[in-house]
Enzyme design. Structure first.
Site, PDB file in Angstrom:
ATOM      1  N   LYS A   1      41.003  37.100  39.397  1.00  8.85           N
ATOM      2  CA  LYS A   1      39.997  36.606  38.467  1.00  8.85           C
ATOM      3  C   LYS A   1      39.492  35.205  38.814  1.00  8.85           C
ATOM      4  CE  LYS A   1      39.464  38.621  34.970  1.00  8.85           C
ATOM      5  NZ  LYS A   1      38.491  39.688  34.612  1.00  8.85           N
TER       6      LYS A   1
ATOM      7  N   ASP B   1      40.024  33.193  28.785  1.00  3.56           N
ATOM      8  CA  ASP B   1      39.474  34.540  28.660  1.00  3.56           C
ATOM      9  C   ASP B   1      40.370  35.357  27.747  1.00  3.56           C
ATOM     10  OD1 ASP B   1      37.561  36.517  29.261  1.00  3.56           O
ATOM     11  OD2 ASP B   1      38.911  37.432  30.706  1.00  3.56           O
TER      12      ASP B   1
ATOM     13  N   ARG C   1      49.328  53.250  31.403  1.00  6.17           N
ATOM     14  CA  ARG C   1      50.608  53.406  30.718  1.00  6.17           C
ATOM     15  C   ARG C   1      50.616  54.755  30.018  1.00  6.17           C
ATOM     16  NH1 ARG C   1      49.349  48.117  29.397  1.00  6.17           N
ATOM     17  NH2 ARG C   1      48.761  48.715  27.271  1.00  6.17           N
TER      18      ARG C   1
ATOM     19  N   THR D   1      33.346  33.624  37.947  1.00  3.40           N
ATOM     20  CA  THR D   1      32.894  34.072  36.634  1.00  3.40           C
ATOM     21  C   THR D   1      31.446  33.630  36.508  1.00  3.40           C
ATOM     22  OG1 THR D   1      35.100  33.831  35.655  1.00  3.40           O
ATOM     23  CG2 THR D   1      33.227  33.898  34.137  1.00  3.40           C
TER      24      THR D   1
ATOM     25  N   TYR E   1      41.050  39.082  25.373  1.00  2.00           N
ATOM     26  CA  TYR E   1      41.195  40.526  25.641  1.00  2.00           C
ATOM     27  C   TYR E   1      41.064  41.207  24.289  1.00  2.00           C
ATOM     28  CZ  TYR E   1      43.559  44.628  27.832  1.00  2.00           C
ATOM     29  OH  TYR E   1      43.894  45.868  28.342  1.00  2.00           O
TER      30      TYR E   1
ATOM     31  N   GLU F   1      32.912  42.745  34.454  1.00  2.00           N
ATOM     32  CA  GLU F   1      33.392  42.857  33.078  1.00  2.00           C
ATOM     33  C   GLU F   1      32.316  42.284  32.162  1.00  2.00           C
ATOM     34  OE1 GLU F   1      37.274  41.181  32.538  1.00  2.00           O
ATOM     35  OE2 GLU F   1      38.250  42.717  33.762  1.00  2.00           O
TER      36      GLU F   1
ATOM     37  N   GLU G   1      36.407  51.584  33.642  1.00  2.00           N
ATOM     38  CA  GLU G   1      36.327  52.548  32.547  1.00  2.00           C
ATOM     39  C   GLU G   1      35.193  53.549  32.739  1.00  2.00           C
ATOM     40  OE1 GLU G   1      36.998  50.191  28.624  1.00  2.00           O
ATOM     41  OE2 GLU G   1      36.323  48.766  30.163  1.00  2.00           O
TER      42      GLU G   1
ATOM     43  N   GLN H   1      44.650  42.518  41.472  1.00  2.00           N
ATOM     44  CA  GLN H   1      45.294  42.325  40.169  1.00  2.00           C
ATOM     45  C   GLN H   1      46.483  43.272  39.994  1.00  2.00           C
ATOM     46  OE1 GLN H   1      42.581  42.158  36.887  1.00  2.00           O
ATOM     47  NE2 GLN H   1      44.159  42.438  35.346  1.00  2.00           N
TER      48      GLN H   1
ATOM     49  N   THR I   1      36.424  42.008  28.096  1.00  2.00           N
ATOM     50  CA  THR I   1      35.502  43.118  28.283  1.00  2.00           C
ATOM     51  C   THR I   1      35.166  43.779  26.946  1.00  2.00           C
ATOM     52  OG1 THR I   1      36.481  43.526  30.447  1.00  2.00           O
ATOM     53  CG2 THR I   1      35.148  45.285  29.506  1.00  2.00           C
TER      54      THR I   1
ATOM     55  N   ASP J   1      32.784  38.429  33.942  1.00  2.00           N
ATOM     56  CA  ASP J   1      34.068  37.937  34.458  1.00  2.00           C
ATOM     57  C   ASP J   1      34.548  38.904  35.534  1.00  2.00           C
ATOM     58  OD1 ASP J   1      36.097  36.072  34.570  1.00  2.00           O
ATOM     59  OD2 ASP J   1      37.359  37.176  33.180  1.00  2.00           O
TER      60      ASP J   1
ATOM     61  N   ARG K   1      40.330  44.594  41.080  1.00  2.00           N
ATOM     62  CA  ARG K   1      41.358  45.405  40.435  1.00  2.00           C
ATOM     63  C   ARG K   1      42.576  45.642  41.328  1.00  2.00           C
ATOM     64  NH1 ARG K   1      39.925  45.078  35.116  1.00  2.00           N
ATOM     65  NH2 ARG K   1      37.749  45.651  34.831  1.00  2.00           N
TER      66      ARG K   1
ATOM     67  N   HIS L   1      38.480  48.789  24.835  1.00  2.00           N
ATOM     68  CA  HIS L   1      38.801  48.435  26.224  1.00  2.00           C
ATOM     69  C   HIS L   1      40.311  48.424  26.434  1.00  2.00           C
ATOM     70  CE1 HIS L   1      38.757  46.494  30.107  1.00  2.00           C
ATOM     71  NE2 HIS L   1      39.441  45.465  29.634  1.00  2.00           N
TER      72      HIS L   1
ATOM     73  N   GLU M   1      31.050  40.632  29.118  1.00  2.00           N
ATOM     74  CA  GLU M   1      31.628  39.758  28.105  1.00  2.00           C
ATOM     75  C   GLU M   1      30.548  38.858  27.498  1.00  2.00           C
ATOM     76  OE1 GLU M   1      35.213  37.701  29.027  1.00  2.00           O
ATOM     77  OE2 GLU M   1      35.897  39.183  30.494  1.00  2.00           O
TER      78      GLU M   1
ATOM     79  N   TYR N   1      49.741  41.004  38.959  1.00  2.00           N
ATOM     80  CA  TYR N   1      49.702  40.634  37.539  1.00  2.00           C
ATOM     81  C   TYR N   1      51.060  40.669  36.845  1.00  2.00           C
ATOM     82  CZ  TYR N   1      50.123  45.286  35.361  1.00  2.00           C
ATOM     83  OH  TYR N   1      50.577  46.500  34.910  1.00  2.00           O
TER      84      TYR N   1
END
Length: 418
Positions: free
Chosen positions: A255, A128, A144, A259, A130, A201, A366, A242, A352, A235, A239, A135, A203, A246
């Site tokens: 994850k 997968d 962040r 899927t 990114y 997600e 989002e 994760q 995503t 996918d 959250r 996104h 995709e 992560y």
């Protein structure tokens, strides 16, 4: 314009210009490879059994007698083109071979709505990526610094991770809410329980055909010859699981539980008329990723949500495959630059796909902006993340002049945790 002897509604995802590949289970319990035209599936096993794929590339190898597409995928582009051309001719309004043989037609055509579709590929590996800049910026801004939303490596390489192939499921499969370790707000120790921040997600994935030898990278300008076709991908993501797991290595249990993919694989040949320029890449990619004119495809993507209180699914996202920064060929070239060997039937998710407008964001994380802007549904309900009983439906199509080349749907319903 190509026209079939089978009636095809103008809004169908499956005109003669498409002819995707799939697999279904017969009433006898056998798995047959198939294609789709209008409201029908086309049983390729039966056509192959009749010796109708007899060109120089396939040469009556009976590749559609298998229960998966893997061997056919391994044969490469000339065989794929020959099979597609043969099928288009057999279904053409001017060809009597199938049109005028009532007995053969009865064996070949089945109502699509009555067919039980199954995974058409034995998926060996799943990666997968990114690759949507919007996104990545959205997520980076949330968690962040908005001024430094992208990490320093993001525009230099297609970021990706290895997913779990065994939990890739066909559209229509219902899924139990996963459990795992979760860190409550302001807590120092985790708790164990069902995920409460469950997400989809949006995709698109691609399947590879011919592989490469271990130690021999696939050059970016030859990568397209290794790509068989595309599928819709949901996918799913937990959250809250994760968030705790992560760091430092990335998603794992958040994850690996599921899927979902659409049952139909749309070929690169069918999508060729919808090729589009990739957004400008700045800085210039390193030589092994650089292409003079990198391209993508103009594919409209939509996400609908159906709750237990609604009869009609409500659209909550409208995006496009063009909203990716890295192309599929760049993803594959990067994946193999170490000499990593790919195999027929490997699956690669885009990551995503989010566009620049709020309605085009490809996840609830989002769309509801980390839970601060709940989505209001016509039923009066609100959603920040998925609840038990919610069904997510994704669809996608490329719009031609007077026809569509589409993927159908990928559906999945969330059941309570076990």
């Amino acid at each position: 314009m190509l026209k079939a002897f089978i009636d095809v509604p103008t809004d169908s995802h499956f005109p003669l210009q498409n002819l995707p590949y799939g697999a279904y289970q017969t009433t006898d319990g056998e798995i047959h490879l198939c294609s789709a035209i209008g409201e029908f599936i086309v049983d390729l096993f039966v056509l192959d059994e009749e010796g109708l794929f007899d060109g120089p590339e396939l040469n009556n190898q009976f590749v559609f007698q298998d229960s998966t597409l893997n061997y056919f995928m391994s044969l490469g582009k000339p065989a794929w083109i020959e099979a597609r051309t043969t099928l288009q001719k057999l279904l053409s309004e001017n060809n009597p071979r199938l049109r005028d043989d009532a007995s053969l037609r009865e064996r070949v055509f089945k109502k699509r709505e009555e067919a039980e579709m199954v995974l058409p590929v034995q998926i060996g590996d799943y990666t997968d990526f990114y690759s949507s800049e919007q996104h990545a910026r959205n997520v980076g801004s949330m968690f962040r610094d908005p001024e430094n939303a992208l990490l320093p490596n993001w525009k230099h390489l297609p970021v990706g991770y290895h997913g779990r192939a065994s939990s890739v499921v066909i559209s229509g499969t219902s899924l139990h809410r996963p459990k795992g370790q979760i860190i409550p707000q302001d807590a120092e120790e985790p708790v164990f329980g069902p995920s409460s921040l469950l997400d989809f997600e949006l995709e698109v994935g691609f399947f590879t055909g011919p592989g490469n030898n271990l130690g021999e990278p696939v050059p970016v300008d030859k990568a397209k010859d290794h790509i068989f076709g595309l599928v819709l991908v949901n996918d799913w993501s937990a959250r809250d699981i994760q968030k705790w797991e992560y760091q430092p290595l990335g998603p794992f249990l958040a994850k690996n539980w599921a899927t979902s993919i659409s049952p139909w694989i749309v070929t690169m040949e069918a999508l060729e008329p919808f090729r589009a320029e990739l957004p400008a890449q700045d800085p210039k990619p390193l030589d092994y990723l650089f292409q003079e004119k990198p391209t993508t495809f103009n594919i409209n993507l939509e996400v609908f949500l159906k709750t237990e209180q609604t009869d009609i699914p409500q659209m909550i996202c409208s995006s496009n495959f063009r909203n990716l920064y890295w192309s599929m060929t760049q993803q594959l070239a990067h994946h193999t630059i170490t000499g990593c060997n790919i195999q027929p039937g490997d699956l690669y998710g885009s990551g995503t796909i989010s566009g620049p407008e709020a309605h085009s964001f490809g996840s609830l994380l989002e769309l509801a902006w980390k839970g601060t802007k709940p989505i209001k549904l016509t039923s009066g309900e609100e959603r920040t993340f998925l609840e038990d009983g919610d069904e997510v439906i994704m669809t996608g199509f490329a719009q031609g002049k007077g026809y569509k080349v589409g993927f159908g749907e990928v559906r999945g319903k969330i059941l309570p945790a076990r």
